[in-house]
Design a protein around this motif. Sequence first.
Motif, PDB file in Angstrom:
ATOM      1  N   ALA A  97       0.927  -1.248   0.068  1.00 44.03           N
ATOM      2  CA  ALA A  97      -0.157   0.025   0.087  1.00 44.03           C
ATOM      3  C   ALA A  97       1.061   1.177  -0.115  1.00 44.03           C
ATOM      4  N   ILE A  98       0.308   2.335  -0.559  1.00 48.61           N
ATOM      5  CA  ILE A  98       1.121   3.673  -0.721  1.00 48.61           C
ATOM      6  C   ILE A  98       1.507   4.079   0.893  1.00 48.61           C
ATOM      7  N   GLU A  99       0.517   3.970   1.819  1.00 54.77           N
ATOM      8  CA  GLU A  99       0.705   4.396   3.180  1.00 54.77           C
ATOM      9  C   GLU A  99       2.207   3.579   3.723  1.00 54.77           C
ATOM     10  N   GLU A 100       2.399   2.431   3.257  1.00 47.78           N
ATOM     11  CA  GLU A 100       3.470   1.765   4.006  1.00 47.78           C
ATOM     12  C   GLU A 100       4.633   2.470   3.348  1.00 47.78           C
ATOM     13  N   GLY A 101       4.736   2.635   2.091  1.00 39.42           N
ATOM     14  CA  GLY A 101       5.992   3.207   1.429  1.00 39.42           C
ATOM     15  C   GLY A 101       6.078   4.583   1.827  1.00 39.42           C
ATOM     16  N   ALA A 102       4.956   5.393   1.988  1.00 39.54           N
ATOM     17  CA  ALA A 102       5.065   6.753   2.441  1.00 39.54           C
ATOM     18  C   ALA A 102       5.703   6.593   3.899  1.00 39.54           C
ATOM     19  N   VAL A 103       5.511   5.747   5.067  1.00 35.65           N
ATOM     20  CA  VAL A 103       6.141   5.605   6.083  1.00 35.65           C
ATOM     21  C   VAL A 103       7.471   5.691   5.837  1.00 35.65           C
ATOM     22  N   ALA A 104       8.143   4.527   5.047  1.00 33.50           N
ATOM     23  CA  ALA A 104       9.215   4.303   4.761  1.00 33.50           C
ATOM     24  C   ALA A 104      10.030   5.477   4.081  1.00 33.50           C
ATOM     25  N   LEU A 105       9.338   6.071   3.056  1.00 29.61           N
ATOM     26  CA  LEU A 105      10.258   7.446   2.484  1.00 29.61           C
ATOM     27  C   LEU A 105      10.181   8.247   3.296  1.00 29.61           C
ATOM     28  N   CYS A 106       9.385   8.562   4.365  1.00 28.34           N
ATOM     29  CA  CYS A 106       9.471   9.620   5.247  1.00 28.34           C
ATOM     30  C   CYS A 106      10.876   9.470   6.162  1.00 28.34           C
ATOM     31  N   VAL A 107      10.831   8.210   6.676  1.00 33.32           N
ATOM     32  CA  VAL A 107      11.926   7.919   7.519  1.00 33.32           C
ATOM     33  C   VAL A 107      13.458   8.138   6.552  1.00 33.32           C
ATOM     34  N   PHE A 108      13.172   7.737   5.597  1.00 37.98           N
ATOM     35  CA  PHE A 108      14.341   8.023   4.295  1.00 37.98           C
ATOM     36  C   PHE A 108      14.744   9.459   4.448  1.00 37.98           C
ATOM     37  N   ILE A 109      13.729  10.407   3.981  1.00 41.37           N
ATOM     38  CA  ILE A 109      13.907  11.610   3.914  1.00 41.37           C
ATOM     39  C   ILE A 109      14.597  12.462   5.078  1.00 41.37           C
ATOM     40  N   GLU A 110      13.986  12.031   6.538  1.00 43.24           N
ATOM     41  CA  GLU A 110      14.489  12.500   7.444  1.00 43.24           C
ATOM     42  C   GLU A 110      16.050  12.173   7.860  1.00 43.24           C
ATOM     43  N   ASN A 111      16.327  11.153   7.333  1.00 41.91           N
ATOM     44  CA  ASN A 111      17.875  10.646   7.351  1.00 41.91           C
ATOM     45  C   ASN A 111      18.678  11.108   6.729  1.00 41.91           C
ATOM     46  N   VAL A 112      18.433  11.266   5.282  1.00 44.33           N
ATOM     47  CA  VAL A 112      19.300  11.996   4.311  1.00 44.33           C
ATOM     48  C   VAL A 112      19.284  13.251   4.092  1.00 44.33           C
ATOM     49  N   CYS A 113      18.128  13.825   4.409  1.00 42.37           N
ATOM     50  CA  CYS A 113      17.890  15.337   4.311  1.00 42.37           C
ATOM     51  C   CYS A 113      18.059  16.103   5.606  1.00 42.37           C
ATOM     52  N   GLY A 114      17.425  15.479   6.749  1.00 45.36           N
ATOM     53  CA  GLY A 114      17.357  16.061   8.043  1.00 45.36           C
ATOM     54  C   GLY A 114      16.116  17.031   8.136  1.00 45.36           C
TER      55      GLY A 114
END
Length: 93
Positions: free
Chosen positions: A61-78
């Motif tokens: 589901a897109i919601e599952e991917g959104a959670v993972a992408l948010c974590v990724f964005i927070e890690n690589v961009c702060g």
Amino acid sequence: MVNLANTKGNNTTGVHMFQRNKDGGFYICTSPDYLKRFTSVEVRSEHRGQFKGILSGAFAAIEEGAVALCVFIENVCGVPCIWEPVRKHQFSV
């Protein structure tokens, strides 16, 4: 804070970081330039090596991917990130 679900005006970058796979699921596909456009922040130099095509496996589901992408964005961009789709209000008459 950025919202992946924001699709007002010309700001659909977050939504477009999700691609459909042939099984009907979603995967994350992005680049340092795409993330800079979305967050207005450069990707940290120690994370630049992670960008070699697709960043994730499939999400049902897109919601599952959104959670993972948010974590990724927070890690690589702060930059804090959320997935909050705009909900239509229903008015009773």
